[in-house]
Design a protein around this motif. Structure first.
Motif, PDB file in Angstrom:
ATOM      1  N   ASP A 473      37.064  43.624 -56.760  1.00 20.46           N
ATOM      2  CA  ASP A 473      38.130  44.506 -56.277  1.00 20.46           C
ATOM      3  C   ASP A 473      37.936  45.903 -56.854  1.00 20.46           C
ATOM      4  OD1 ASP A 473      40.153  45.072 -58.637  1.00 20.46           O
ATOM      5  OD2 ASP A 473      39.570  42.976 -58.805  1.00 20.46           O
ATOM      6  N   PRO A 474      38.572  46.941 -56.273  1.00 18.38           N
ATOM      7  CA  PRO A 474      38.319  48.327 -56.698  1.00 18.38           C
ATOM      8  C   PRO A 474      38.550  48.593 -58.183  1.00 18.38           C
ATOM      9  CG  PRO A 474      39.440  48.317 -54.586  1.00 18.38           C
ATOM     10  CD  PRO A 474      39.423  46.891 -55.070  1.00 18.38           C
ATOM     11  N   VAL A 475      39.607  48.039 -58.753  1.00 18.82           N
ATOM     12  CA  VAL A 475      39.866  48.288 -60.177  1.00 18.82           C
ATOM     13  C   VAL A 475      38.763  47.682 -61.039  1.00 18.82           C
ATOM     14  CG1 VAL A 475      41.422  47.806 -62.109  1.00 18.82           C
ATOM     15  CG2 VAL A 475      42.356  48.535 -59.910  1.00 18.82           C
ATOM     16  N   SER A 476      38.330  46.473 -60.713  1.00 18.22           N
ATOM     17  CA  SER A 476      37.235  45.852 -61.460  1.00 18.22           C
ATOM     18  C   SER A 476      35.960  46.673 -61.343  1.00 18.22           C
ATOM     19  CB  SER A 476      36.994  44.429 -60.952  1.00 18.22           C
ATOM     20  OG  SER A 476      38.125  43.612 -61.172  1.00 18.22           O
ATOM     21  N   GLN A 477      35.721  47.247 -60.177  1.00 20.41           N
ATOM     22  CA  GLN A 477      34.546  48.096 -60.005  1.00 20.41           C
ATOM     23  C   GLN A 477      34.602  49.293 -60.947  1.00 20.41           C
ATOM     24  OE1 GLN A 477      33.770  49.223 -55.925  1.00 20.41           O
ATOM     25  NE2 GLN A 477      34.184  47.157 -55.163  1.00 20.41           N
ATOM     26  N   MET A 478      35.766  49.913 -61.067  1.00 23.13           N
ATOM     27  CA  MET A 478      35.895  51.072 -61.950  1.00 23.13           C
ATOM     28  C   MET A 478      35.768  50.663 -63.413  1.00 23.13           C
ATOM     29  SD  MET A 478      38.745  53.449 -59.997  1.00 23.13           S
ATOM     30  CE  MET A 478      39.897  52.150 -59.519  1.00 23.13           C
ATOM     31  N   GLN A 479      36.305  49.506 -63.763  1.00 17.20           N
ATOM     32  CA  GLN A 479      36.125  48.999 -65.122  1.00 17.20           C
ATOM     33  C   GLN A 479      34.634  48.821 -65.433  1.00 17.20           C
ATOM     34  OE1 GLN A 479      39.334  45.769 -64.316  1.00 17.20           O
ATOM     35  NE2 GLN A 479      39.060  45.781 -66.522  1.00 17.20           N
ATOM     36  N   TYR A 480      33.904  48.270 -64.497  1.00 11.91           N
ATOM     37  CA  TYR A 480      32.468  48.038 -64.675  1.00 11.91           C
ATOM     38  C   TYR A 480      31.727  49.360 -64.879  1.00 11.91           C
ATOM     39  CZ  TYR A 480      27.785  46.146 -63.684  1.00 11.91           C
ATOM     40  OH  TYR A 480      26.451  45.785 -63.750  1.00 11.91           O
ATOM     41  N   ILE A 481      32.089  50.360 -64.080  1.00 12.39           N
ATOM     42  CA  ILE A 481      31.457  51.673 -64.231  1.00 12.39           C
ATOM     43  C   ILE A 481      31.720  52.230 -65.621  1.00 12.39           C
ATOM     44  CG2 ILE A 481      31.514  54.079 -63.451  1.00 12.39           C
ATOM     45  CD1 ILE A 481      30.040  52.136 -61.551  1.00 12.39           C
ATOM     46  N   ASP A 482      32.946  52.149 -66.084  1.00 12.46           N
ATOM     47  CA  ASP A 482      33.262  52.696 -67.401  1.00 12.46           C
ATOM     48  C   ASP A 482      32.563  51.959 -68.526  1.00 12.46           C
ATOM     49  OD1 ASP A 482      34.807  54.817 -66.611  1.00 12.46           O
ATOM     50  OD2 ASP A 482      36.679  53.712 -66.656  1.00 12.46           O
ATOM     51  N   LEU A 483      32.420  50.645 -68.406  1.00 10.17           N
ATOM     52  CA  LEU A 483      31.696  49.889 -69.426  1.00 10.17           C
ATOM     53  C   LEU A 483      30.238  50.320 -69.511  1.00 10.17           C
ATOM     54  CD1 LEU A 483      33.152  46.313 -68.847  1.00 10.17           C
ATOM     55  CD2 LEU A 483      33.193  47.547 -71.026  1.00 10.17           C
ATOM     56  N   HIS A 484      29.642  50.681 -68.378  1.00 11.75           N
ATOM     57  CA  HIS A 484      28.217  51.016 -68.335  1.00 11.75           C
ATOM     58  C   HIS A 484      27.934  52.508 -68.462  1.00 11.75           C
ATOM     59  CE1 HIS A 484      28.183  46.902 -66.847  1.00 11.75           C
ATOM     60  NE2 HIS A 484      26.892  46.871 -67.073  1.00 11.75           N
ATOM     61  N   HIS A 485      28.973  53.317 -68.525  1.00 14.45           N
ATOM     62  CA  HIS A 485      28.755  54.764 -68.632  1.00 14.45           C
ATOM     63  C   HIS A 485      29.580  55.346 -69.774  1.00 14.45           C
ATOM     64  CE1 HIS A 485      26.256  55.105 -65.005  1.00 14.45           C
ATOM     65  NE2 HIS A 485      26.953  54.059 -64.618  1.00 14.45           N
ATOM     66  N   PHE A 486      30.872  55.549 -69.566  1.00 15.08           N
ATOM     67  CA  PHE A 486      31.705  56.178 -70.592  1.00 15.08           C
ATOM     68  C   PHE A 486      31.694  55.384 -71.898  1.00 15.08           C
ATOM     69  CE2 PHE A 486      36.157  57.078 -72.208  1.00 15.08           C
ATOM     70  CZ  PHE A 486      35.860  58.334 -72.687  1.00 15.08           C
ATOM     71  N   MET A 487      31.897  54.084 -71.812  1.00 17.02           N
ATOM     72  CA  MET A 487      31.901  53.257 -73.024  1.00 17.02           C
ATOM     73  C   MET A 487      30.524  53.246 -73.679  1.00 17.02           C
ATOM     74  SD  MET A 487      33.128  51.264 -75.317  1.00 17.02           S
ATOM     75  CE  MET A 487      34.800  51.264 -74.671  1.00 17.02           C
ATOM     76  N   LEU A 488      29.493  53.007 -72.896  1.00 16.90           N
ATOM     77  CA  LEU A 488      28.142  52.852 -73.446  1.00 16.90           C
ATOM     78  C   LEU A 488      27.585  54.156 -73.990  1.00 16.90           C
ATOM     79  CD1 LEU A 488      25.580  51.113 -73.853  1.00 16.90           C
ATOM     80  CD2 LEU A 488      24.946  51.692 -71.496  1.00 16.90           C
TER      81      LEU A 488
END
Length: 634
Positions: A473-488
């Motif tokens: 779902d869209p929110v999960s997609q954004m969470q995934y992006i943040d884990l692999h970019h902003f967080m990482l």
């Protein structure tokens, strides 16, 4: 907690390898002031600096297996090593130490590459087989611990916990990666896999590698997944709390004092309320508008904990800013680097290990950018109804909303209806439909000289990751992006580098594979809804915290940059840097100075853009003009 560095190949004889390796290890002495170790043969030179946390007496590295055919160097902590150790002893392995490091080596003997799936913790390790001359290494699930690598012109493969060690290898020629500058301007950090140093790369999180005879192979072993359950809201809340509580307790394994960072936010408060450490630490600014200390002290008093408070002023921040950027390796314009620097130094006076709350927002949907841009109940209810429309209808409506003039709830409506691929620009952004980044892609090019301009955009850099979660779902997609970019590439980099600059081990219990599995099973409707962001998580935290703390809004580390840049003293400091001759290599200086003046006169709010440029120029002077002065800091 330690630092590692090594190289393979090249033409050096053993005495020269020893000399170079020693110089490299000296550069990261801050990561391991307790001691050092090395291994050198005709193929490799491997070094290590140790910060003693577990098995203080016998945990020196390298550690060998029973017949001395394999050895391991390790940076991090393994929280389930005692359980693994018991299992491995039953399988016939002989242990000479009580360390988690030795457990990794025996586990590799028993299970080979699958060792990475057995570990629970934060880690970078390298195992060397003295018979086959093969290196095997891995980085942890989320990228909590850093690892960089490069291949030199003479064929040498080199890796390290910190890029700065490469400066001590005579064949390494530092060259600025021109493409990284625009990425940095759009994100406040470099979001590319290639670092600011040409040819130097970040090793990806959740991957392992093998290296032998000039051949480097990298493979993925783990990734975040989203598999929503059919459990009730109450059942999910109970699962979240059980997972967080168990993880926090697992993260206390140590033979040294353990404390916690405490702000007024729910994440650090949740950790602290479970951990109940003797010492908690908080930092504030002398500007009372940006002071989290009062609320944090109140919670510590309620929990009966010893509260340690530190205050930072602008003079402190500007005086130390060059050192902050040096220890980060790459420029990071996230203002929270400043309070984290002083907080880590302050905490190290009393503890060697501290727990912190990073990761909760990404795992449990805590950011407003996931679709919580309005607090108006009518707007939220209306939007929730529209989200039930078919996918095609939602997309068409989103396009229409984007073209409309501004109106209350427009951003909330658009971000809940549109495909995240079309608009999402991560968490370094204060979202706005017309100007969604610190520097928009086109805007950045207008400030940059032609050699540094390119066609890159934030969204383009996310597309491959969106492909990985296309069915979510869209929110999960954004969470995934943040884990692999902003967080990482931002949050975890500064957390590790700044804490380790002060020889402090920072642990992040939310970024745990067991917690991540639970988080990935929570239906999005329980996480972000008309009540709040990370709603189910907040209800779980309320089992330990007063209701007022469980419902506190997301603040991060607020820093008074606006006030600093409007103050004559600090405005002049920034202006002096913007006016230096070397700046013309990168930027249109007239535009930079006009931006600075417009912000000073409060005609615009340009503080994030100014701070981002100030950060890069400070970092550039450190690494390309005065690096020898800083390398001597150790």
């Amino acid at each position: 907690m330690c630092g590692i560095v090594g190289f393979a190949g090249g033409l050096f004889d053993l005495p020269k390898k020893k000399e170079v390796l020693n110089q490299q290890m000296d550069v990261i002495k801050h990561r391991g002031p307790s001691g050092d170790g090395d291994f050198i043969d005709d193929k490799v030179a491997l070094g290590f600096r140790r910060l003693s946390i577990i098995d203080l007496a016998k945990g020196d590295q390298p550690i060998y297996n029973e017949d001395h055919t394999k050895l391991v160097f390790f940076n991090g902590e393994i929280y389930n090593y005692r359980e693994m150790r018991t299992e491995l002893i039953a399988l016939g392995h002989d242990f000479k130490t009580d360390s988690d490091t030795e457990t990794i080596l025996h586990a590799y003997e028993e299970w080979g590459k699958e060792v990475v799936t057995k570990l629970r913790g934060m880690f970078v390790f390298v195992i060397y087989d003295l018979q086959t001359k093969q290196l095997f290494g891995a980085r942890d699930f989320f990228g909590i611990k850093p690892l960089y690598y490069t291949t030199l012109a003479d064929g040498t493969f080199m890796f390290s916990s910190e890029i700065k060690t490469f400066m001590r290898h005579p064949e390494f020629k530092p060259e600025l990666n021109k493409t990284a500058l625009k990425s940095f301007m759009m994100n406040q950090y470099n979001d590319l896999q290639e670092t600011f140093f040409k040819g130097v790369f970040r090793f990806p999180a959740g991957h392992y590698f093998t290296y032998q005879d000039g051949q480097l192979d990298i493979e993925k072993y783990w990734d975040m997944s989203f598999n929503p359950s059919n459990l009730s809201f109450e059942e999910e809340v109970a699962k979240i709390d059980a997972a967080v509580e168990e993880s926090v307790k697992a993260h206390t394994v140590a033979d040294v004092p353990v404390g916690a960072f405490l702000s007024e936010g729910v994440d650090s408060s949740y950790v602290t309320s479970i951990l109940q450490p003797q010492e908690v630490f908080s930092v504030g600014f002398d500007d009372q508008t940006y002071n989290e200390v009062t609320a944090a002290r109140a919670l510590a008093d309620e929990l009966g904990l010893n509260f340690n408070e530190n205050k930072v002023n602008a003079d402190d921040a500007f005086a130390e800013f060059d050192k902050i950027q040096y220890y980060l390796d790459e420029p990071d314009g996230n203002p929270s680097c400043v309070p984290l620097w002083f907080l880590s130094r302050f905490a190290r006076e009393k503890v060697t290990v501290a727990l912190s709350g990073e990761g909760a927002d990404e795992l449990f949907a805590g950011y407003v950018n996931y679709g919580m841009h309005s607090h108006n109940s009518t707007i939220k209810a209306f939007t929730s109804g529209l989200k039930k429309l078919p996918k095609g209808a939602r997309a068409s409506l989103a396009k229409a909303v984007k073209k409309m003039p501004a109106f209350p709830g427009r951003v909330h409506l658009y971000t809940n209806l549109a495909n995240p691929r079309e608009f999402y620009t991560g968490q370094s952004v204060i979202f706005d439909i017309e100007n969604p980044s610190i520097f928009g892609a086109d805007e950045a090019n207008t400030f940059l000289k032609p050699a540094y301009q390119n066609d890159g955009t934030i969204q383009a850099n996310y597309q491959a990751d969106f492909d990985n979660v296309a069915d979510a779902d869209p929110v999960s997609q954004m969470q995934y992006i943040d884990l692999h970019h902003f967080m990482l590439n931002d949050i975890l980099q500064k957390a590790d580098k700044i804490s380790m600059a002060h020889s402090l081990e920072l642990r992040v219990p939310f970024l745990d594979p067991k917690v991540a599995k639970v988080a990935g099973e929570v239906p999005t409707k329980y996480l972000i809804n008309s009540h709040d962001t990370k709603y189910a998580y907040r209800q779980a935290s309320a089992k330990h915290l007063p209701t007022a703390w469980a419902n506190r809004p997301k603040l991060g580390f607020p820093v008074p940059i606006k006030q600093w840049l409007e103050d004559d003293k600090y405005y002049e400091k920034v202006k002096a840097l913007f006016s230096e001759d070397f700046v013309a290599e990168f930027f249109d200086q007239d535009k930079l100075l006009a931006l600075l003046d417009a912000n000073k006169e409060q005609r615009i709010n340009g503080r994030r853009k100014i701070w981002t440029i100030f950060t890069f120029l400070t970092w550039y002077k450190v690494y390309f003009q005065n690096v020898e002065d800083y390398l001597a800091l150790g």
